[in-house]
Scaffold this motif. Structure first.
Motif, PDB file in Angstrom:
ATOM      1  N   GLY A 122     -11.378   8.415 -60.198  1.00 23.58           N
ATOM      2  CA  GLY A 122     -10.970   9.599 -59.464  1.00 23.58           C
ATOM      3  C   GLY A 122     -10.935   9.365 -57.959  1.00 23.58           C
ATOM      4  N   GLU A 123     -10.806  10.432 -57.202  1.00 21.81           N
ATOM      5  CA  GLU A 123     -10.795  10.371 -55.739  1.00 21.81           C
ATOM      6  C   GLU A 123     -12.158   9.898 -55.263  1.00 21.81           C
ATOM      7  OE1 GLU A 123      -9.499  10.887 -51.769  1.00 21.81           O
ATOM      8  OE2 GLU A 123      -8.403  10.876 -53.657  1.00 21.81           O
ATOM      9  N   THR A 124     -12.182   8.828 -54.506  1.00 19.76           N
ATOM     10  CA  THR A 124     -13.456   8.252 -54.120  1.00 19.76           C
ATOM     11  C   THR A 124     -13.955   8.831 -52.810  1.00 19.76           C
ATOM     12  OG1 THR A 124     -12.555   6.429 -52.819  1.00 19.76           O
ATOM     13  CG2 THR A 124     -12.745   6.085 -55.196  1.00 19.76           C
ATOM     14  N   GLU A 125     -15.260   8.918 -52.713  1.00 15.14           N
ATOM     15  CA  GLU A 125     -15.884   9.395 -51.487  1.00 15.14           C
ATOM     16  C   GLU A 125     -15.612   8.422 -50.344  1.00 15.14           C
ATOM     17  OE1 GLU A 125     -20.307  10.865 -50.010  1.00 15.14           O
ATOM     18  OE2 GLU A 125     -19.870  10.614 -52.138  1.00 15.14           O
ATOM     19  N   ALA A 126     -15.550   7.125 -50.664  1.00 13.70           N
ATOM     20  CA  ALA A 126     -15.277   6.123 -49.632  1.00 13.70           C
ATOM     21  C   ALA A 126     -13.903   6.342 -49.010  1.00 13.70           C
ATOM     22  CB  ALA A 126     -15.379   4.719 -50.225  1.00 13.70           C
ATOM     23  N   ASP A 127     -12.911   6.685 -49.827  1.00  9.21           N
ATOM     24  CA  ASP A 127     -11.569   6.952 -49.295  1.00  9.21           C
ATOM     25  C   ASP A 127     -11.575   8.168 -48.372  1.00  9.21           C
ATOM     26  OD1 ASP A 127      -9.985   4.890 -50.379  1.00  9.21           O
ATOM     27  OD2 ASP A 127      -9.923   5.896 -52.312  1.00  9.21           O
ATOM     28  N   THR A 128     -12.293   9.202 -48.788  1.00 15.43           N
ATOM     29  CA  THR A 128     -12.375  10.410 -47.973  1.00 15.43           C
ATOM     30  C   THR A 128     -13.004  10.106 -46.619  1.00 15.43           C
ATOM     31  OG1 THR A 128     -12.590  11.780 -49.956  1.00 15.43           O
ATOM     32  CG2 THR A 128     -13.283  12.763 -47.876  1.00 15.43           C
ATOM     33  N   ILE A 129     -14.075   9.308 -46.644  1.00 15.04           N
ATOM     34  CA  ILE A 129     -14.755   8.946 -45.398  1.00 15.04           C
ATOM     35  C   ILE A 129     -13.857   8.076 -44.530  1.00 15.04           C
ATOM     36  CG2 ILE A 129     -16.680   7.591 -44.460  1.00 15.04           C
ATOM     37  CD1 ILE A 129     -18.308   8.583 -46.888  1.00 15.04           C
ATOM     38  N   PHE A 130     -13.173   7.110 -45.155  1.00 12.21           N
ATOM     39  CA  PHE A 130     -12.272   6.244 -44.389  1.00 12.21           C
ATOM     40  C   PHE A 130     -11.209   7.076 -43.672  1.00 12.21           C
ATOM     41  CE2 PHE A 130      -8.586   3.621 -43.638  1.00 12.21           C
ATOM     42  CZ  PHE A 130      -9.124   2.424 -43.178  1.00 12.21           C
ATOM     43  N   ASN A 131     -10.613   8.017 -44.393  1.00 12.70           N
ATOM     44  CA  ASN A 131      -9.566   8.851 -43.800  1.00 12.70           C
ATOM     45  C   ASN A 131     -10.110   9.715 -42.667  1.00 12.70           C
ATOM     46  OD1 ASN A 131      -7.719   7.818 -45.629  1.00 12.70           O
ATOM     47  ND2 ASN A 131      -8.028   9.464 -47.109  1.00 12.70           N
ATOM     48  N   SER A 132     -11.375  10.127 -42.788  1.00 14.34           N
ATOM     49  CA  SER A 132     -11.986  10.935 -41.732  1.00 14.34           C
ATOM     50  C   SER A 132     -12.233  10.119 -40.470  1.00 14.34           C
ATOM     51  CB  SER A 132     -13.315  11.528 -42.222  1.00 14.34           C
ATOM     52  OG  SER A 132     -13.109  12.400 -43.307  1.00 14.34           O
ATOM     53  N   ILE A 133     -12.603   8.846 -40.650  1.00 15.48           N
ATOM     54  CA  ILE A 133     -12.905   7.998 -39.491  1.00 15.48           C
ATOM     55  C   ILE A 133     -11.628   7.485 -38.836  1.00 15.48           C
ATOM     56  CG2 ILE A 133     -14.138   5.940 -38.703  1.00 15.48           C
ATOM     57  CD1 ILE A 133     -15.976   6.211 -41.115  1.00 15.48           C
ATOM     58  N   ASP A 134     -10.634   7.145 -39.657  1.00 14.85           N
ATOM     59  CA  ASP A 134      -9.374   6.575 -39.146  1.00 14.85           C
ATOM     60  C   ASP A 134      -8.502   7.700 -38.583  1.00 14.85           C
ATOM     61  OD1 ASP A 134      -7.210   4.925 -38.619  1.00 14.85           O
ATOM     62  OD2 ASP A 134      -6.461   5.020 -40.682  1.00 14.85           O
ATOM     63  N   THR A 135      -8.874   8.187 -37.417  1.00 13.12           N
ATOM     64  CA  THR A 135      -8.222   9.380 -36.864  1.00 13.12           C
ATOM     65  C   THR A 135      -6.772   9.139 -36.450  1.00 13.12           C
ATOM     66  OG1 THR A 135      -9.215   8.832 -34.714  1.00 13.12           O
ATOM     67  CG2 THR A 135     -10.360  10.446 -36.087  1.00 13.12           C
ATOM     68  N   ASN A 136      -6.416   7.902 -36.080  1.00 13.11           N
ATOM     69  CA  ASN A 136      -5.021   7.659 -35.677  1.00 13.11           C
ATOM     70  C   ASN A 136      -4.137   7.230 -36.848  1.00 13.11           C
ATOM     71  OD1 ASN A 136      -5.702   5.005 -36.158  1.00 13.11           O
ATOM     72  ND2 ASN A 136      -5.511   4.326 -34.021  1.00 13.11           N
ATOM     73  N   GLN A 148     -17.143   7.691 -32.602  1.00  5.65           N
ATOM     74  CA  GLN A 148     -16.888   9.132 -32.569  1.00  5.65           C
ATOM     75  C   GLN A 148     -17.341   9.799 -33.867  1.00  5.65           C
ATOM     76  OE1 GLN A 148     -12.720   9.622 -31.674  1.00  5.65           O
ATOM     77  NE2 GLN A 148     -12.905   8.774 -29.606  1.00  5.65           N
ATOM     78  N   TYR A 149     -17.096   9.132 -34.993  1.00  2.37           N
ATOM     79  CA  TYR A 149     -17.484   9.694 -36.291  1.00  2.37           C
ATOM     80  C   TYR A 149     -19.004   9.800 -36.405  1.00  2.37           C
ATOM     81  CZ  TYR A 149     -18.056  10.108 -41.357  1.00  2.37           C
ATOM     82  OH  TYR A 149     -18.427  10.525 -42.606  1.00  2.37           O
ATOM     83  N   LEU A 150     -19.711   8.736 -36.021  1.00  2.00           N
ATOM     84  CA  LEU A 150     -21.169   8.738 -36.127  1.00  2.00           C
ATOM     85  C   LEU A 150     -21.784   9.756 -35.166  1.00  2.00           C
ATOM     86  CD1 LEU A 150     -21.969   4.922 -36.509  1.00  2.00           C
ATOM     87  CD2 LEU A 150     -21.924   6.683 -38.282  1.00  2.00           C
ATOM     88  N   GLU A 151     -21.249   9.848 -33.962  1.00  2.00           N
ATOM     89  CA  GLU A 151     -21.766  10.835 -33.006  1.00  2.00           C
ATOM     90  C   GLU A 151     -21.554  12.254 -33.524  1.00  2.00           C
ATOM     91  OE1 GLU A 151     -19.889  10.038 -29.293  1.00  2.00           O
ATOM     92  OE2 GLU A 151     -21.222   8.353 -28.786  1.00  2.00           O
ATOM     93  N   LYS A 152     -20.407  12.492 -34.119  1.00  2.00           N
ATOM     94  CA  LYS A 152     -20.108  13.812 -34.684  1.00  2.00           C
ATOM     95  C   LYS A 152     -21.083  14.163 -35.799  1.00  2.00           C
ATOM     96  CE  LYS A 152     -16.377  16.345 -37.021  1.00  2.00           C
ATOM     97  NZ  LYS A 152     -14.994  16.239 -37.559  1.00  2.00           N
ATOM     98  N   ASN A 153     -21.520  13.156 -36.565  1.00  3.75           N
ATOM     99  CA  ASN A 153     -22.452  13.383 -37.667  1.00  3.75           C
ATOM    100  C   ASN A 153     -23.911  13.288 -37.238  1.00  3.75           C
ATOM    101  OD1 ASN A 153     -20.456  13.866 -39.473  1.00  3.75           O
ATOM    102  ND2 ASN A 153     -20.677  11.973 -40.639  1.00  3.75           N
TER     103      ASN A 153
END
Length: 206
Positions: A122-136, A148-153
Motif C-alpha cells: 500500500g501507500e508507504t509512510e516513507a513515500d509520504t515523508i519523502f514528498n513532505s520533505i522534497d518541497t521543490n 526545514q522539515y526537522l525544524e518544523k517537527n
C-alpha cells in the motif's frame, strides 16, 4: 543417626522441589508485554501475510528464498543493506528461508508501519515523508529541505541535521533519493522516530 540423616535429606528435597514448583508458577518480575489481539485482528493479519507470501513465492515451493524477497524489494528501490535487514527480521529460525508461518509470526510481532513500508504494501509512510520533505519536487532531498522539515517537527540544530543526512545519503552524492530514504527508514528505528513525528507526538504516543 542414619535414619535421622535420611529424614533431613528427604525434608530438604521436599522443600527444594516445592520451591522450584512455586518459582515456575510465579511470572518473572520483568516479563515483556504481550501483544493481545482479538481473533478477528489476528485473522486479518494472517490473511495479509498469506496474500503477501503467495505473491513473493514465485516458484511455489512453500518458502520465500532470499533471491525471491530481494527481487521484490529491489523493484521497490531498496539496496542490499535494507534487504539483508528485512530478511533477517522475517527469517525467524535462521534457516535461510521464510516459511508462511514465519511470515505470519513476523506480521504479528512487527505490527507497525515499518514492516508495511519495507514490504511495499500500500501507500508507504516513507513515500509520504519523502514528498513532505522534497518541497521543490525535484525528486531529491537537499540538506536545506531536511533542515526545514526537522525544524518544523521540533528538531532544530545543525548537528542533528548533519547526522540524519549522512545516515540517509548512502552514496554521499549530497542528496537523498527516494530509495535512500526508503532504505534508511526501514533499517533504523531511530530515523523512523525522528522523521515520522514531532517530539510532542512521540510523548503522547508513549
Amino acid at each position: 543417626q542414619h535414619c535421622m540423616a535420611l529424614l533431613i535429606v528427604a525434608a530438604c528435597s521436599s522443600y527444594i522441589v516445592g520451591a522450584m514448583h512455586l518459582s515456575l508458577q510465579r511470572p518473572p518480575r520483568c516479563a515483556p508485554a504481550v501483544l493481545i489481539l482479538s481473533p478477528a485482528d489476528e485473522s486479518r493479519i494472517h490473511r495479509e501475510a498469506d496474500i503477501f507470501f503467495e505473491s513473493i513465492d514465485d516458484n511455489g515451493d512453500g518458502c520465500i528464498s532470499f533471491v525471491e524477497l530481494s527481487s521484490h524489494l529491489e523493484s521497490l528501490g531498496y539496496g542490499s543493506g535494507g534487504i539483508d535487514h528485512i530478511f533477517d527480521l522475517l527469517d525467524v529460525n535462521r534457516d535461510g528461508e521464510i516459511s508462511a508461518e514465519e511470515l505470519r509470526e513476523s506480521f504479528i510481532k512487527f505490527e507497525d508501519p515499518a514492516l508495511r513500508v519495507a514490504l511495499g504494501l500500500g501507500e508507504t509512510e516513507a513515500d509520504t515523508i519523502f514528498n513532505s520533505i522534497d518541497t521543490n519536487g525535484d525528486g531529491e532531498i537537499s540538506t536545506e529541505e531536511l533542515r526545514q522539515y526537522l525544524e518544523k517537527n521540533g528538531y532544530p540544530g545543525d548537528e542533528l541535521v548533519d547526522s540524519v543526512f549522512s545516515a540517509l545519503d548512502k552514496n554521499s552524492d549530497g542528496a537523498i533519493s527516494r530509495e535512500e530514504l526508503h532504505e534508511g527508514y526501514t533499517s533504523y528505528s531511530a530515523l523512523r522516530r525522528i522523521l515520522a513525528a514531532s517530539p510532542m507526538k512521540l510523548l503522547q504516543l508513549d
